[in-house]
Scaffold this active site. Structure first.
Site, PDB file in Angstrom:
ATOM      1  N   PRO A  10       0.792  -1.226   0.000  1.00 32.46           N
ATOM      2  CA  PRO A  10       0.000   0.000   0.000  1.00 32.46           C
ATOM      3  C   PRO A  10       0.828   1.281   0.000  1.00 32.46           C
ATOM      4  CG  PRO A  10      -0.154  -1.142   2.119  1.00 32.46           C
ATOM      5  CD  PRO A  10       0.494  -2.082   1.158  1.00 32.46           C
ATOM      6  N   ASN A  11       0.350   2.218  -0.789  1.00 34.14           N
ATOM      7  CA  ASN A  11       0.912   3.577  -0.902  1.00 34.14           C
ATOM      8  C   ASN A  11       2.219   3.641  -1.691  1.00 34.14           C
ATOM      9  OD1 ASN A  11      -1.168   4.893   0.743  1.00 34.14           O
ATOM     10  ND2 ASN A  11      -0.280   3.701   2.414  1.00 34.14           N
ATOM     11  N   ARG A  18       4.296  10.928  -1.988  1.00 38.02           N
ATOM     12  CA  ARG A  18       4.222  10.702  -0.550  1.00 38.02           C
ATOM     13  C   ARG A  18       5.587  10.943   0.101  1.00 38.02           C
ATOM     14  NH1 ARG A  18       4.778   4.319   1.066  1.00 38.02           N
ATOM     15  NH2 ARG A  18       4.090   5.177   3.050  1.00 38.02           N
ATOM     16  N   TYR A  23      10.869   8.760   1.114  1.00 37.41           N
ATOM     17  CA  TYR A  23      10.772   7.734   0.065  1.00 37.41           C
ATOM     18  C   TYR A  23      11.336   8.171  -1.283  1.00 37.41           C
ATOM     19  CZ  TYR A  23       7.737   5.631   3.556  1.00 37.41           C
ATOM     20  OH  TYR A  23       7.253   5.086   4.732  1.00 37.41           O
ATOM     21  N   ASN A  74       8.078  -5.703  -1.017  1.00 34.75           N
ATOM     22  CA  ASN A  74       8.005  -4.595  -0.081  1.00 34.75           C
ATOM     23  C   ASN A  74       6.544  -4.508   0.348  1.00 34.75           C
ATOM     24  OD1 ASN A  74       7.859  -2.257   1.342  1.00 34.75           O
ATOM     25  ND2 ASN A  74       8.907  -0.973  -0.176  1.00 34.75           N
ATOM     26  N   ALA A  77       3.193  -0.895   4.655  1.00 32.71           N
ATOM     27  CA  ALA A  77       2.655  -0.904   6.029  1.00 32.71           C
ATOM     28  C   ALA A  77       2.233  -2.302   6.487  1.00 32.71           C
ATOM     29  CB  ALA A  77       1.475   0.058   6.127  1.00 32.71           C
ATOM     30  N   GLU A  98      12.888  -9.494   1.302  1.00 32.13           N
ATOM     31  CA  GLU A  98      12.130  -8.311   1.729  1.00 32.13           C
ATOM     32  C   GLU A  98      12.940  -7.044   1.432  1.00 32.13           C
ATOM     33  OE1 GLU A  98      11.988  -8.126   6.020  1.00 32.13           O
ATOM     34  OE2 GLU A  98      10.255  -6.776   6.009  1.00 32.13           O
ATOM     35  N   HIS A 100      12.767  -2.606   1.846  1.00 33.94           N
ATOM     36  CA  HIS A 100      12.132  -1.346   2.238  1.00 33.94           C
ATOM     37  C   HIS A 100      12.971  -0.207   1.711  1.00 33.94           C
ATOM     38  CE1 HIS A 100       9.315  -3.407   4.736  1.00 33.94           C
ATOM     39  NE2 HIS A 100      10.312  -4.135   5.191  1.00 33.94           N
ATOM     40  N   ARG A 107      13.411   4.013  12.355  1.00 33.26           N
ATOM     41  CA  ARG A 107      12.182   4.802  12.434  1.00 33.26           C
ATOM     42  C   ARG A 107      11.360   4.397  13.674  1.00 33.26           C
ATOM     43  NH1 ARG A 107       9.393   4.789   6.737  1.00 33.26           N
ATOM     44  NH2 ARG A 107       8.200   6.459   7.765  1.00 33.26           N
TER      45      ARG A 107
HETATM   46  C1  DQA Z   1       8.200   0.986   3.670  1.00 33.95           C
HETATM   47  C2  DQA Z   1       8.335   1.178   5.184  1.00 33.95           C
HETATM   48  C3  DQA Z   1       6.999   0.936   5.876  1.00 33.95           C
HETATM   49  O1  DQA Z   1       7.132   1.118   7.289  1.00 33.95           O
HETATM   50  C4  DQA Z   1       5.960   1.922   5.376  1.00 33.95           C
HETATM   51  O2  DQA Z   1       4.705   1.654   5.969  1.00 33.95           O
HETATM   52  C5  DQA Z   1       5.868   1.962   3.894  1.00 33.95           C
HETATM   53  C6  DQA Z   1       7.084   1.831   3.091  1.00 33.95           C
HETATM   54  C7  DQA Z   1       9.501   1.339   2.931  1.00 33.95           C
HETATM   55  O3  DQA Z   1       9.612   0.963   1.772  1.00 33.95           O
HETATM   56  O4  DQA Z   1      10.370   2.016   3.494  1.00 33.95           O
HETATM   57  O5  DQA Z   1       4.800   2.180   3.324  1.00 33.95           O
HETATM   58  O6  DQA Z   1       7.932  -0.388   3.415  1.00 33.95           O
END
Ligand code: DQA
Length: 144
Positions: A10-11, A18, A23, A74, A77, A98, A100, A107
């Site tokens: 998501p996002n 964002r 990011y 990835n 959230a 995985e 990020h 964080r």
């Molecule tokens: C994320 C880190 C997550 O905590 C966050 O909710 C994201 C992006 C990252 O790519 O740094 O949406 O996965």
């Protein structure tokens, strides 16, 4: 040709808009171009999937059974909440890594737990787009 499924949660479709300080300035389309290019360099097929819905991500992981050779994920959230994504990764037993974009370990505390990561071979966090390259190359060198 071996196939890598690249899943973004998501996002991630809002990249570039964002929180660019966290990011980065580049869009999700740029990320797709980047990972597709990395896969092409290595003679791999890239299958990119993004969803804002947990169940859709579970469905996509299940559909990869017998099809994808490796998964780069990835979960965004859902990393920190989703036992369903963890279980789906375990169910298909496809080697997964995985990623990020940000360094989640530096964080908020709630970002320090990763459920999906428990089913992954390793994690690359805090390297921006390069983390996806690291994940693809890790799969190639160690898993597929
Ligand atoms: C994320 C880190 C997550 O905590 C966050 O909710 C994201 C992006 C990252 O790519 O740094 O949406 O996965």
């Amino acid at each position: 040709m071996k196939k890598i499924l690249i899943i973004n949660g998501p996002n991630i479709n809002m990249l570039g808009i964002r929180e660019p300080g966290i990011y980065g300035q580049q869009s999700y389309a740029a990320l797709v171009d980047y990972v597709t290019g990395v896969c092409r360099e290595h003679g791999l097929e890239a299958d990119c999937f993004q969803s804002n819905h947990e169940g859709a991500i579970v469905d996509r992981i299940q559909a990869a059974y017998g099809d994808a050779d490796g998964i780069v994920i990835n979960p965004a959230a859902y990393t920190h909440t989703s036992v369903a994504i963890l279980d789906a990764l375990k169910a298909v037993s496809i080697p997964a890594v995985e990623v990020h974009l940000s360094d989640v370990s530096a964080r908020e505390d709630f970002r320090h737990i990763s459920y999906a990561g428990m089913a992954c071979q390793t994690t690359f966090a805090g390297y921006g787009f390069d983390g996806y390259r690291m994940a693809i190359e890790y799969l190639l060198e160690h898993c597929i």
